[in-house]
Motif scaffolding. Structure first.
Motif, PDB file in Angstrom:
ATOM      1  N   VAL A  13      30.962 -71.989  36.897  1.00 56.55           N
ATOM      2  CA  VAL A  13      32.168 -71.383  36.903  1.00 56.55           C
ATOM      3  C   VAL A  13      32.476 -72.217  34.905  1.00 56.55           C
ATOM      4  O   VAL A  13      33.064 -71.130  34.616  1.00 56.55           O
ATOM      5  CB  VAL A  13      33.273 -72.359  37.321  1.00 56.55           C
ATOM      6  N   SER A  14      31.300 -72.751  34.790  1.00 59.95           N
ATOM      7  CA  SER A  14      31.282 -73.368  33.344  1.00 59.95           C
ATOM      8  C   SER A  14      30.700 -72.007  32.479  1.00 59.95           C
ATOM      9  O   SER A  14      31.699 -72.415  31.291  1.00 59.95           O
ATOM     10  CB  SER A  14      30.543 -74.688  33.433  1.00 59.95           C
ATOM     11  N   PRO A  15      29.885 -71.395  32.424  1.00 63.91           N
ATOM     12  CA  PRO A  15      30.030 -70.445  31.879  1.00 63.91           C
ATOM     13  C   PRO A  15      31.100 -69.705  31.835  1.00 63.91           C
ATOM     14  O   PRO A  15      31.039 -68.693  30.250  1.00 63.91           O
ATOM     15  CB  PRO A  15      28.490 -69.290  32.393  1.00 63.91           C
ATOM     16  N   SER A  16      31.781 -69.415  32.236  1.00 64.93           N
ATOM     17  CA  SER A  16      32.740 -68.131  32.554  1.00 64.93           C
ATOM     18  C   SER A  16      33.815 -68.885  31.436  1.00 64.93           C
ATOM     19  O   SER A  16      34.468 -68.217  30.870  1.00 64.93           O
ATOM     20  CB  SER A  16      33.808 -67.930  33.985  1.00 64.93           C
ATOM     21  N   PHE A  17      34.168 -70.634  31.675  1.00 67.03           N
ATOM     22  CA  PHE A  17      35.264 -71.124  30.621  1.00 67.03           C
ATOM     23  C   PHE A  17      34.531 -71.207  29.146  1.00 67.03           C
ATOM     24  O   PHE A  17      35.443 -70.502  28.180  1.00 67.03           O
ATOM     25  CB  PHE A  17      35.299 -72.024  31.466  1.00 67.03           C
ATOM     26  N   PHE A  18      33.221 -71.025  28.935  1.00 68.24           N
ATOM     27  CA  PHE A  18      32.750 -71.020  27.704  1.00 68.24           C
ATOM     28  C   PHE A  18      32.419 -69.288  26.842  1.00 68.24           C
ATOM     29  O   PHE A  18      32.935 -69.089  26.153  1.00 68.24           O
ATOM     30  CB  PHE A  18      31.304 -71.499  27.447  1.00 68.24           C
ATOM     31  N   ASP A  19      32.897 -68.388  27.884  1.00 66.21           N
ATOM     32  CA  ASP A  19      32.691 -66.800  27.518  1.00 66.21           C
ATOM     33  C   ASP A  19      34.027 -66.711  26.562  1.00 66.21           C
ATOM     34  O   ASP A  19      34.707 -66.484  25.559  1.00 66.21           O
ATOM     35  CB  ASP A  19      32.422 -66.578  28.555  1.00 66.21           C
ATOM     36  N   LEU A  20      35.524 -67.200  27.892  1.00 69.34           N
ATOM     37  CA  LEU A  20      36.275 -67.292  27.776  1.00 69.34           C
ATOM     38  C   LEU A  20      37.001 -68.390  26.350  1.00 69.34           C
ATOM     39  O   LEU A  20      37.591 -67.417  24.887  1.00 69.34           O
ATOM     40  CB  LEU A  20      37.631 -67.734  28.539  1.00 69.34           C
ATOM     41  N   ALA A  21      36.215 -69.654  26.147  1.00 67.44           N
ATOM     42  CA  ALA A  21      36.814 -70.122  25.117  1.00 67.44           C
ATOM     43  C   ALA A  21      36.501 -69.469  23.379  1.00 67.44           C
ATOM     44  O   ALA A  21      36.801 -69.317  22.526  1.00 67.44           O
ATOM     45  CB  ALA A  21      35.896 -71.411  25.320  1.00 67.44           C
ATOM     46  N   SER A  22      35.230 -68.923  23.891  1.00 64.32           N
ATOM     47  CA  SER A  22      33.765 -67.988  22.462  1.00 64.32           C
ATOM     48  C   SER A  22      35.398 -67.292  22.772  1.00 64.32           C
ATOM     49  O   SER A  22      35.828 -66.446  21.043  1.00 64.32           O
ATOM     50  CB  SER A  22      33.049 -67.646  23.000  1.00 64.32           C
ATOM     51  N   HIS A  23      35.603 -66.208  23.131  1.00 64.77           N
ATOM     52  CA  HIS A  23      36.526 -64.698  23.328  1.00 64.77           C
ATOM     53  C   HIS A  23      38.231 -65.914  22.357  1.00 64.77           C
ATOM     54  O   HIS A  23      38.285 -65.026  21.647  1.00 64.77           O
ATOM     55  CB  HIS A  23      36.855 -64.437  24.242  1.00 64.77           C
ATOM     56  N   LEU A  24      38.672 -66.406  23.076  1.00 62.20           N
ATOM     57  CA  LEU A  24      39.183 -66.576  22.324  1.00 62.20           C
ATOM     58  C   LEU A  24      39.861 -67.510  21.116  1.00 62.20           C
ATOM     59  O   LEU A  24      40.562 -66.949  20.436  1.00 62.20           O
ATOM     60  CB  LEU A  24      40.943 -68.407  23.338  1.00 62.20           C
TER      61      LEU A  24
END
Length: 124
Positions: A93-104
């Motif tokens: 799940v870690s990459p998904s949260f990284f992608d979300l943080a980058s987007h936000l």
């Protein structure tokens, strides 16, 4: 509702099941009624099963963009029970949260490997 009324934006999180997306539509409507802008959707615990609603269907149903899809991972439950971060269990799940943080953050940051991070640190 108090927290929502004191916000400017909201991030809507749901699982990819028809009934939960229906609840999300109601949350979107309430957000808009109190003047809070929904930023988008996070699909959580995605198993990619035939009974799940696809990203495109969620977009069609809600009119909002799916910012990221977080895969289902038993290691997350293990981390919760162990009171340890999911990253300690090498969770997917870690990459998904990284992608979300980058987007936000409005960043085009991508996951970088250890060598690119070392080169960046050394200014190479």
């Amino acid at each position: 509702l108090i927290a929502l009324k004191n916000s400017h934006e909201s991030l809507l999180v749901t699982t990819p099941l028809v009934h939960t997306v229906g609840d999300l539509i109601k949350c979107k409507q309430v957000s808009e009624e109190v003047g809070v802008k929904p930023l988008g959707i996070v699909l959580n615990m995605v198993k990619k099963k035939s009974y799940e609603v696809s990203n495109d269907d969620v977009i069609d149903m809600t009119g909002l963009y799916v910012l990221t899809s977080v895969p289902y991972d038993d290691k997350v439950m293990e981390s919760i029970i162990s009171k340890m971060p999911a990253i300690s269990f090498r969770s997917k799940v870690s990459p998904s949260f990284f992608d979300l943080a980058s987007h936000l953050m409005g960043s085009d940051a991508r996951r970088r490997g250890i060598f690119s991070r070392i080169k960046s640190f050394l200014g190479i």
